[in-house]
Enzyme design. Structure first.
Site, short mmCIF file in Angstrom:
data_model
loop_
_atom_site.label_atom_id
_atom_site.label_comp_id
_atom_site.label_asym_id
_atom_site.label_seq_id
_atom_site.Cartn_x
_atom_site.Cartn_y
_atom_site.Cartn_z
N GLY A 13 89.91 -82.72 -13.77
CA GLY A 13 89.35 -83.91 -14.39
C GLY A 13 89.50 -85.21 -13.64
N GLU A 38 93.91 -77.61 -12.28
CA GLU A 38 92.60 -77.01 -11.99
C GLU A 38 91.65 -78.06 -11.43
OE1 GLU A 38 91.44 -75.67 -15.86
OE2 GLU A 38 92.97 -74.12 -15.96
N GLY A 76 88.71 -79.72 -9.43
CA GLY A 76 87.48 -79.26 -8.79
C GLY A 76 86.87 -80.40 -8.01
N ARG A 77 86.37 -81.39 -8.76
CA ARG A 77 85.64 -82.50 -8.17
C ARG A 77 86.48 -83.26 -7.14
NH1 ARG A 77 81.52 -85.30 -11.01
NH2 ARG A 77 82.39 -84.43 -12.94
N ARG A 128 72.56 -83.89 -10.84
CA ARG A 128 73.51 -84.83 -11.44
C ARG A 128 72.89 -86.18 -11.83
NH1 ARG A 128 77.60 -86.68 -9.87
NH2 ARG A 128 78.82 -86.27 -11.73
N TYR A 139 73.39 -86.44 -15.77
CA TYR A 139 74.57 -87.23 -16.18
C TYR A 139 74.43 -88.72 -15.85
CZ TYR A 139 76.40 -82.48 -15.49
OH TYR A 139 76.59 -81.12 -15.49
N CYS A 157 57.48 -81.82 -10.72
CA CYS A 157 56.60 -82.40 -11.73
C CYS A 157 57.37 -82.77 -12.99
CB CYS A 157 55.48 -81.41 -12.06
SG CYS A 157 54.68 -80.85 -10.57
N GLU A 158 58.30 -83.67 -12.86
CA GLU A 158 59.05 -84.17 -14.01
C GLU A 158 59.43 -85.62 -13.72
OE1 GLU A 158 61.40 -82.28 -16.49
OE2 GLU A 158 60.99 -80.22 -15.82
N TYR A 213 79.58 -79.76 -7.95
CA TYR A 213 78.52 -79.67 -8.96
C TYR A 213 77.15 -80.03 -8.37
CZ TYR A 213 82.80 -79.68 -11.65
OH TYR A 213 84.07 -79.39 -12.12
N1 LLP Z 1 89.12 -76.79 -15.73
C1 LLP Z 1 88.23 -76.61 -16.72
C2 LLP Z 1 88.61 -75.79 -17.87
C3 LLP Z 1 86.97 -77.22 -16.64
O1 LLP Z 1 86.10 -77.05 -17.63
C4 LLP Z 1 86.64 -78.01 -15.51
C5 LLP Z 1 85.33 -78.64 -15.39
C6 LLP Z 1 87.61 -78.15 -14.50
C7 LLP Z 1 88.84 -77.53 -14.65
C8 LLP Z 1 87.36 -78.94 -13.25
O2 LLP Z 1 87.20 -80.29 -13.55
P1 LLP Z 1 87.09 -81.38 -12.39
O3 LLP Z 1 88.42 -81.48 -11.72
O4 LLP Z 1 86.04 -80.93 -11.45
O5 LLP Z 1 86.70 -82.62 -13.09
N2 LLP Z 1 78.76 -80.61 -13.85
C9 LLP Z 1 79.48 -81.80 -14.25
C10 LLP Z 1 80.97 -81.56 -14.38
C11 LLP Z 1 81.30 -80.43 -15.33
C12 LLP Z 1 82.78 -80.15 -15.43
C13 LLP Z 1 83.03 -78.89 -16.16
N3 LLP Z 1 84.40 -78.51 -16.25
C14 LLP Z 1 79.20 -82.92 -13.25
O6 LLP Z 1 78.43 -82.70 -12.31
O7 LLP Z 1 79.70 -84.02 -13.41
#
Ligand code: LLP
Length: 423
Positions: free
Chosen positions: A239, A275, A277-278, A314, A318, A346-347, A375
């Protein structure tokens, strides 16, 4: 910090010119920087040095096997949400005992494969899932280490579509119900309670919601221990936000995040799991597109490019902001123009950016959409029968295609005519 910089007027990924990649693979393409991936993982890991920590890169952010392996080679585990992601993590060499399985809709066959693989932890998101996991584990004569994903009812103050920790969101088990569900888990065969899991949303740019959620979790640890449960792990989710607008938005650095984590839950003697990701993949990737036309509307100029919402959804999904940089810096002094940068789909929602100031662009010019490593490619589709964008990874002076662009034959060959139409 990332490794996309201008050199002699041309944007480079590490030591490779993006124009050279474009000449070889065509546009659009995603480009990832290995050094940036490594740097982000290391910065996060270093912030927790000296504490018992397991970092499970959230594969959903960018699940290319080359990306996962780059991180696995540094010691990262994987946070997965599907059988497909589990298979990717294993193929990338992530050890089973560093894999954690999240997600609200895990099915029996996915649980079975994960149990057979011997993954580290299941983050259970509902009572029916808990019961099913117990059944599947018992049938295999295995024990599943679990954390319940608790929903702390905390507002992450991020975009509504990526908020997960409010009572109205589908995720996790209400923190109010959790003690009862833990009691149930303790009775179930094949289930071993290991910890608590929480994840309240993505692209958080403020530590306060994390702190509120983790404080709630700390209270729960005490309560659950008092009830006789052994809580040895805390999975604090991902997050942490990233800067999408260069120096204009500055999310908290991992060191501040780590200090807050240690302050709220550091005293509990638990292994800490994360966890992210981003924050690992986001600024390690860009999408490079080519300009097709410039079109003059009544009140604005459109730059129509060869990438589209199916390649990077995105902005339209979002309201996300991605910085746009010309691959070649302007050489002549011409007044900048204001452009809406749009794709060919076409959107009306097919846009990357609105009212951006750029040097005048010509057909064939290249633009880089920054911060598209997380993402981006993973959310791409083939809408309008557009081939999935290839992915490139750069490492110093070398680059490699880590997912090629499918041919039209490969795409069309996926469809089958039923017998009654085949003649
Ligand atoms: N753990 C869980 C249970 C999650 O649902 C997520 C992201 C993460 C970890 C990783 O979160 P991060 O560190 O990446 O914030 N597609 C959207 C973001 C969706 C996030 C979904 N869950 C975007 O492009 O902003």
């Amino acid at each position: 910090m990332h490794h996309f910089h201008y050199r002699d007027g041309t944007l480079h990924a590490e030591d490779v010119s993006l124009a050279d990649i474009a000449a070889e693979v065509g546009t659009p393409f995603y480009c990832y920087s290995r050094a940036t991936l490594e740097r982000h993982y290391t910065v996060f890991a270093d912030a927790f040095k000296g504490t018992d920590t397991l970092i499970c890169y959230s594969v959903k952010a960018n699940s290319n096997i080359a990306v996962i392996k780059t991180l696995a080679d540094l010691g990262s585990g994987a946070d997965i949400v599907s059988e497909g992601e589990l298979r990717r993590a294993i193929k990338a060499g992530v050890p089973a005992n560093k894999i954690v399985f999240s997600g609200v809709g895990k099915q029996a066959r996915e649980l079975k494969l994960a149990l057979e693989t011997g993954i580290y932890q299941f983050n259970v998101e509902s009572e029916p899932e808990l019961e099913l996991l117990s059944q599947v584990a018992t049938s295999l004569n295995k024990e599943a280490a679990i954390a319940l994903r608790v929903n702390p009812d905390v507002d992450a103050r991020t975009h509504e579509k990526i908020t997960t920790g409010k009572a109205e969101n589908k995720f996790g088990i209400s923190w109010k119900q959790a003690p009862r569900v833990y009691a149930r888990a303790a009775q179930l065969p094949g289930i071993k309670i290991a910890g608590i899991d929480v994840h309240i949303g993505s692209q958080l740019t403020d530590l306060a919601p994390f702190e509120a959620a983790f404080t709630r979790v700390a209270g729960m640890v005490a309560e659950l221990r008092q009830a006789g449960h052994e809580i040895t792990r805390l999975d604090l989710g991902g997050g942490l936000g990233i800067p999408y607008r260069g120096t204009n938005d500055v999310p908290p650095p991992p060191t501040d995040y780590a200090a807050m984590v240690k302050k709220t839950v550091g005293h509990l003697g638990c292994q800490l799991m994360f966890e992210p990701g981003r924050m690992i993949a986001g600024n390690a990737g860009i999408l490079v597109v080519g300009v097709v036309y410039e079109k003059q509307g009544d009140d604005r100029s459109f730059l129509i490019v060869d990438g589209a919402m199916n390649d990077l959804i995105r902005p339209t999904l979002y309201d996300a902001y991605h910085e746009v940089l010309p691959v070649h810096e302007a050489t002549i002094e011409a007044p900048c123009r204001n452009y809406d940068i749009v794709g060919p789909i076409c959107e009306t929602g097919d846009y990357f950016a609105k009212a951006r100031t750029l040097a005048p662009q010509q057909p064939g010019d290249l633009l880089a959409l920054m911060s598209a490593g997380a993402y981006g490619a993973v959310q791409a589709s083939t809408y309008n029968t557009r081939p999935l964008v290839p992915e490139i990874m750069v490492d110093g002076t070398q680059f490699a295609v880590i997912r090629p662009r499918p041919t039209y034959d490969e795409m069309l060959d996926q469809d089958r005519l039923p017998d009654w139409l085949a003649s």
